[in-house]
Design a protein around this motif. Structure first.
Motif, mmCIF file in Angstrom:
data_model
loop_
_atom_site.group_PDB
_atom_site.id
_atom_site.type_symbol
_atom_site.label_atom_id
_atom_site.label_comp_id
_atom_site.label_asym_id
_atom_site.label_seq_id
_atom_site.Cartn_x
_atom_site.Cartn_y
_atom_site.Cartn_z
ATOM 1 N N PHE A 113 -6.540 -1.273 5.948
ATOM 2 C CA PHE A 113 -6.803 -2.700 5.783
ATOM 3 C C PHE A 113 -6.162 -3.122 4.470
ATOM 4 O O PHE A 113 -6.348 -2.465 3.438
ATOM 5 C CB PHE A 113 -8.307 -2.974 5.767
ATOM 6 C CG PHE A 113 -8.980 -2.594 7.057
ATOM 7 C CD1 PHE A 113 -8.934 -3.436 8.153
ATOM 8 C CD2 PHE A 113 -9.629 -1.383 7.181
ATOM 9 C CE1 PHE A 113 -9.529 -3.086 9.353
ATOM 10 C CE2 PHE A 113 -10.236 -1.012 8.368
ATOM 11 C CZ PHE A 113 -10.186 -1.869 9.462
ATOM 12 N N ALA A 114 -5.373 -4.195 4.516
ATOM 13 C CA ALA A 114 -4.628 -4.642 3.335
ATOM 14 C C ALA A 114 -4.633 -6.165 3.274
ATOM 15 O O ALA A 114 -4.818 -6.839 4.294
ATOM 16 C CB ALA A 114 -3.190 -4.114 3.402
ATOM 17 N N ASP A 115 -4.399 -6.679 2.079
ATOM 18 C CA ASP A 115 -4.269 -8.130 1.961
ATOM 19 C C ASP A 115 -2.895 -8.544 2.492
ATOM 20 O O ASP A 115 -2.091 -7.701 2.904
ATOM 21 C CB ASP A 115 -4.526 -8.601 0.532
ATOM 22 C CG ASP A 115 -3.495 -8.113 -0.478
ATOM 23 O OD1 ASP A 115 -2.376 -7.693 -0.095
ATOM 24 O OD2 ASP A 115 -3.803 -8.160 -1.683
ATOM 25 N N ALA A 116 -2.627 -9.828 2.487
ATOM 26 C CA ALA A 116 -1.385 -10.339 3.067
ATOM 27 C C ALA A 116 -0.135 -9.815 2.374
ATOM 28 O O ALA A 116 0.941 -9.762 2.973
ATOM 29 C CB ALA A 116 -1.381 -11.870 3.052
ATOM 30 N N SER A 117 -0.272 -9.366 1.131
ATOM 31 C CA SER A 117 0.886 -8.816 0.426
ATOM 32 C C SER A 117 1.101 -7.337 0.747
ATOM 33 O O SER A 117 2.107 -6.751 0.363
ATOM 34 C CB SER A 117 0.715 -8.977 -1.090
ATOM 35 O OG SER A 117 -0.276 -8.090 -1.571
ATOM 36 N N GLY A 118 0.132 -6.746 1.439
ATOM 37 C CA GLY A 118 0.235 -5.337 1.787
ATOM 38 C C GLY A 118 -0.566 -4.416 0.889
ATOM 39 O O GLY A 118 -0.577 -3.207 1.081
ATOM 40 N N LYS A 119 -1.291 -4.976 -0.091
ATOM 41 C CA LYS A 119 -2.103 -4.154 -0.996
ATOM 42 C C LYS A 119 -3.362 -3.689 -0.254
ATOM 43 O O LYS A 119 -4.179 -4.515 0.168
ATOM 44 C CB LYS A 119 -2.496 -4.944 -2.237
ATOM 45 C CG LYS A 119 -3.311 -4.144 -3.214
ATOM 46 C CD LYS A 119 -3.682 -4.970 -4.429
ATOM 47 C CE LYS A 119 -4.567 -4.144 -5.356
ATOM 48 N NZ LYS A 119 -5.067 -4.958 -6.463
ATOM 49 N N PRO A 120 -3.520 -2.356 -0.116
ATOM 50 C CA PRO A 120 -4.661 -1.853 0.660
ATOM 51 C C PRO A 120 -6.001 -2.038 -0.052
ATOM 52 O O PRO A 120 -6.083 -1.974 -1.273
ATOM 53 C CB PRO A 120 -4.345 -0.366 0.830
ATOM 54 C CG PRO A 120 -3.426 -0.022 -0.274
ATOM 55 C CD PRO A 120 -2.672 -1.283 -0.616
ATOM 56 N N PHE A 121 -7.043 -2.269 0.758
ATOM 57 C CA PHE A 121 -8.400 -2.342 0.215
ATOM 58 C C PHE A 121 -9.383 -1.500 1.017
ATOM 59 O O PHE A 121 -10.573 -1.479 0.729
ATOM 60 C CB PHE A 121 -8.882 -3.798 0.102
ATOM 61 C CG PHE A 121 -8.915 -4.566 1.392
ATOM 62 C CD1 PHE A 121 -9.973 -4.434 2.281
ATOM 63 C CD2 PHE A 121 -7.892 -5.446 1.702
ATOM 64 C CE1 PHE A 121 -10.016 -5.163 3.460
ATOM 65 C CE2 PHE A 121 -7.926 -6.179 2.880
ATOM 66 C CZ PHE A 121 -8.989 -6.038 3.760
ATOM 67 N N GLY A 122 -8.900 -0.781 2.013
ATOM 68 C CA GLY A 122 -9.777 0.082 2.794
ATOM 69 C C GLY A 122 -9.027 0.698 3.948
ATOM 70 O O GLY A 122 -7.851 0.404 4.176
ATOM 71 N N GLY A 123 -9.719 1.571 4.675
ATOM 72 C CA GLY A 123 -9.105 2.176 5.841
ATOM 73 C C GLY A 123 -9.805 3.455 6.228
ATOM 74 O O GLY A 123 -10.814 3.844 5.633
ATOM 75 N N PHE A 124 -9.282 4.113 7.261
ATOM 76 C CA PHE A 124 -9.847 5.373 7.718
ATOM 77 C C PHE A 124 -8.808 6.171 8.485
ATOM 78 O O PHE A 124 -7.823 5.635 8.974
ATOM 79 C CB PHE A 124 -11.085 5.144 8.590
ATOM 80 C CG PHE A 124 -10.811 4.404 9.868
ATOM 81 C CD1 PHE A 124 -10.479 5.084 11.036
ATOM 82 C CD2 PHE A 124 -10.904 3.017 9.925
ATOM 83 C CE1 PHE A 124 -10.238 4.400 12.214
ATOM 84 C CE2 PHE A 124 -10.668 2.330 11.099
ATOM 85 C CZ PHE A 124 -10.338 3.026 12.255
ATOM 86 N N VAL A 125 -9.048 7.467 8.555
ATOM 87 C CA VAL A 125 -8.250 8.364 9.376
ATOM 88 C C VAL A 125 -9.187 8.819 10.486
ATOM 89 O O VAL A 125 -10.284 9.300 10.212
ATOM 90 C CB VAL A 125 -7.740 9.584 8.587
ATOM 91 C CG1 VAL A 125 -6.960 10.517 9.492
ATOM 92 C CG2 VAL A 125 -6.894 9.127 7.419
#
Length: 131
Positions: A113-125
């Motif tokens: 999960f990333a902001d519109a600029s592509g900077k991630p703020f979360g996620g999972f594998v």
């Protein structure tokens, strides 16, 4: 047994043909759309034609109309595929490989999960496979 295997087989046959409806395969286009619509990005790194957990995630979650409807309220959906048998342009392969390195992808499926600029703020594998 057939009922359990059939969805995976169907997903394996259909997924390599095209990105699912509502998903963008070009990161730059996705960022532009996210900025215009004031949304974040949900980026799926997948092995659509070889990774069983990827196929299950697609079949059981990402392809469902309820998921699509709700996710698209807040996110631009991005599918970055790393197929083994499906044809992909050299440019797309190179762009996707660069993005996998940028986001530190070490297993499939990975969702960022990333902001519109592509900077991630979360996620999972997800799944048991680590590629």
């Amino acid at each position: 047994m057939i009922r359990q295997i059939l969805p995976v087989v169907v997903a394996a046959c259909v997924a390599p043909c095209f990105a699912a409806e509502g998903w963008i395969t070009d990161m730059d286009a996705a960022k532009k759309q996210a900025a215009e619509q004031k949304k974040d990005l949900m980026i799926e790194f997948t092995g659509s034609d070889w990774c069983p957990p990827c196929m299950q995630l697609r079949a059981n979650v990402f392809s469902k109309p309820d998921f699509q409807k709700e996710a698209q309220k807040n996110f631009v959906l991005v599918e970055l595929d790393y197929p083994r048998g499906k044809e992909q342009s050299k440019e797309m392969k190179a762009a996707n490989e660069k993005l996998a390195q940028q986001y530190g992808v070490r297993g499939f499926p990975t969702v960022v999960f990333a902001d519109a600029s592509g900077k991630p703020f979360g996620g999972f594998v997800g799944g048991a496979f680590r590629g």
